[in-house]
Structure formats: structure tokens, C-alpha cells
Design a protein around this motif. Sequence first.
Motif, mmCIF file in Angstrom:
data_model
loop_
_atom_site.group_PDB
_atom_site.id
_atom_site.type_symbol
_atom_site.label_atom_id
_atom_site.label_comp_id
_atom_site.label_asym_id
_atom_site.label_seq_id
_atom_site.Cartn_x
_atom_site.Cartn_y
_atom_site.Cartn_z
ATOM 1 N N THR A 8 0.814 -1.210 0.000
ATOM 2 C CA THR A 8 0.000 0.000 0.000
ATOM 3 C C THR A 8 0.848 1.261 0.000
ATOM 4 O O THR A 8 0.320 2.358 -0.009
ATOM 5 N N HIS A 9 2.166 1.109 0.020
ATOM 6 C CA HIS A 9 3.077 2.259 0.014
ATOM 7 C C HIS A 9 2.951 2.997 -1.312
ATOM 8 O O HIS A 9 2.940 2.400 -2.371
ATOM 9 N N GLU A 10 2.845 4.299 -1.269
ATOM 10 C CA GLU A 10 2.665 5.083 -2.477
ATOM 11 C C GLU A 10 3.930 5.855 -2.841
ATOM 12 O O GLU A 10 3.859 6.983 -3.302
ATOM 13 N N GLY A 11 5.087 5.246 -2.668
ATOM 14 C CA GLY A 11 6.352 5.876 -3.004
ATOM 15 C C GLY A 11 6.673 5.699 -4.475
ATOM 16 O O GLY A 11 5.793 5.523 -5.308
ATOM 17 N N PHE A 12 7.942 5.741 -4.779
ATOM 18 C CA PHE A 12 8.390 5.595 -6.156
ATOM 19 C C PHE A 12 8.253 4.149 -6.620
ATOM 20 O O PHE A 12 8.450 3.218 -5.855
ATOM 21 N N THR A 13 7.936 3.988 -7.897
ATOM 22 C CA THR A 13 7.885 2.647 -8.473
ATOM 23 C C THR A 13 9.307 2.146 -8.686
ATOM 24 O O THR A 13 10.270 2.928 -8.646
ATOM 25 N N ALA A 14 9.440 0.876 -8.942
ATOM 26 C CA ALA A 14 10.762 0.306 -9.219
ATOM 27 C C ALA A 14 11.380 0.979 -10.438
ATOM 28 O O ALA A 14 12.587 1.248 -10.467
ATOM 29 N N GLU A 15 10.571 1.283 -11.439
ATOM 30 C CA GLU A 15 11.069 1.947 -12.645
ATOM 31 C C GLU A 15 11.550 3.361 -12.339
ATOM 32 O O GLU A 15 12.573 3.808 -12.861
ATOM 33 N N GLU A 16 10.825 4.074 -11.478
ATOM 34 C CA GLU A 16 11.235 5.424 -11.101
ATOM 35 C C GLU A 16 12.531 5.392 -10.288
ATOM 36 O O GLU A 16 13.415 6.228 -10.490
#
Length: 150
Positions: A8-16
Motif C-alpha cells: 500500500t506504500h505510495e512511493g516511487f515505483t521500481a522503474e522510477e
Amino acid sequence: MTSTDNSTHEGFTAEERAAMKDHAQELKTAARRGSRADKAAEAERDVLAKIAEMQDSDRIMAERVHAVITAGAPVLAPKLWYGMPAYALDGKVVCFFQSAAKFKARYATLGFSDQAKLDEGTMWAAGFALTEVTPEVEARISALVKQALS
């Protein structure tokens, strides 16, 4: 109690996160390079190598975008920017190509930074979806880049 579930964490995606790591590496590499001419030649080689790594459709479009920009705006210096081909004036990115595969997007993007002079009234496009680079698209890219530098 701490949880290890980050679903549910809304941080950076792996791609970002990967793009940010690419950018950090690009800055380190640029700092280690020698003369200005060496830096420019190596930066262009880096861009061409990154384009060569792309999947077929992205690679083909990136090659055409690169050719149009370098031919029509030789004042722009190719460089990597967050792991993607970009074109800078006096070290500041004016425009860039973002492959669809990089961020698992539906289409590639030709984007322009705030350095680009594309201003048109109170709202204007700063990014363009690319699904194919036709002769008409090449002409539009060339015109946009010229306007961005005006």
C-alpha cells in the motif's frame, strides 16, 4: 509494530527508482570525463548505446528522433538524462525521448523541459505521445525543436 508489507506504500515505483539511479550514475560519469570535446563525444556514444539497448519499436523511434534532433538542431548536445536520450543547451535539457518500455507505458514520449520555448497562451503541450515516427512526425519534431530553441 512495523510491517514489511509495502503493497500500500505510495512511493516511487521500481522503474522510477531505477531512473533515479541511472541519473546519479550519469552525473558521476560526467564528472569523471576529461575535456569538453571528450565529454560531448562520450555523451553521444552513451546516448547511442542506450538507444541500441531499447526494444525494437522504441529503438527505431529513438533512432529517428535522435537523427532529426541532431540534424535540425546541432546546437543541442545529446546526453543521458534519467537513463533516456536527452538533448541539452548549455548543459540544460531542452527535450528528451522516453521509451514506452522504461516505465511500462502504452507509448513512447517526446518531452520538453521548461527550458523549451513552446509557450502558447496560458497552456501548451510539453509532452507528445509517439507510436510511430513517420515523415510527418519527423517534420513536426523538427518544427517543435526549432520553436523550443527560438
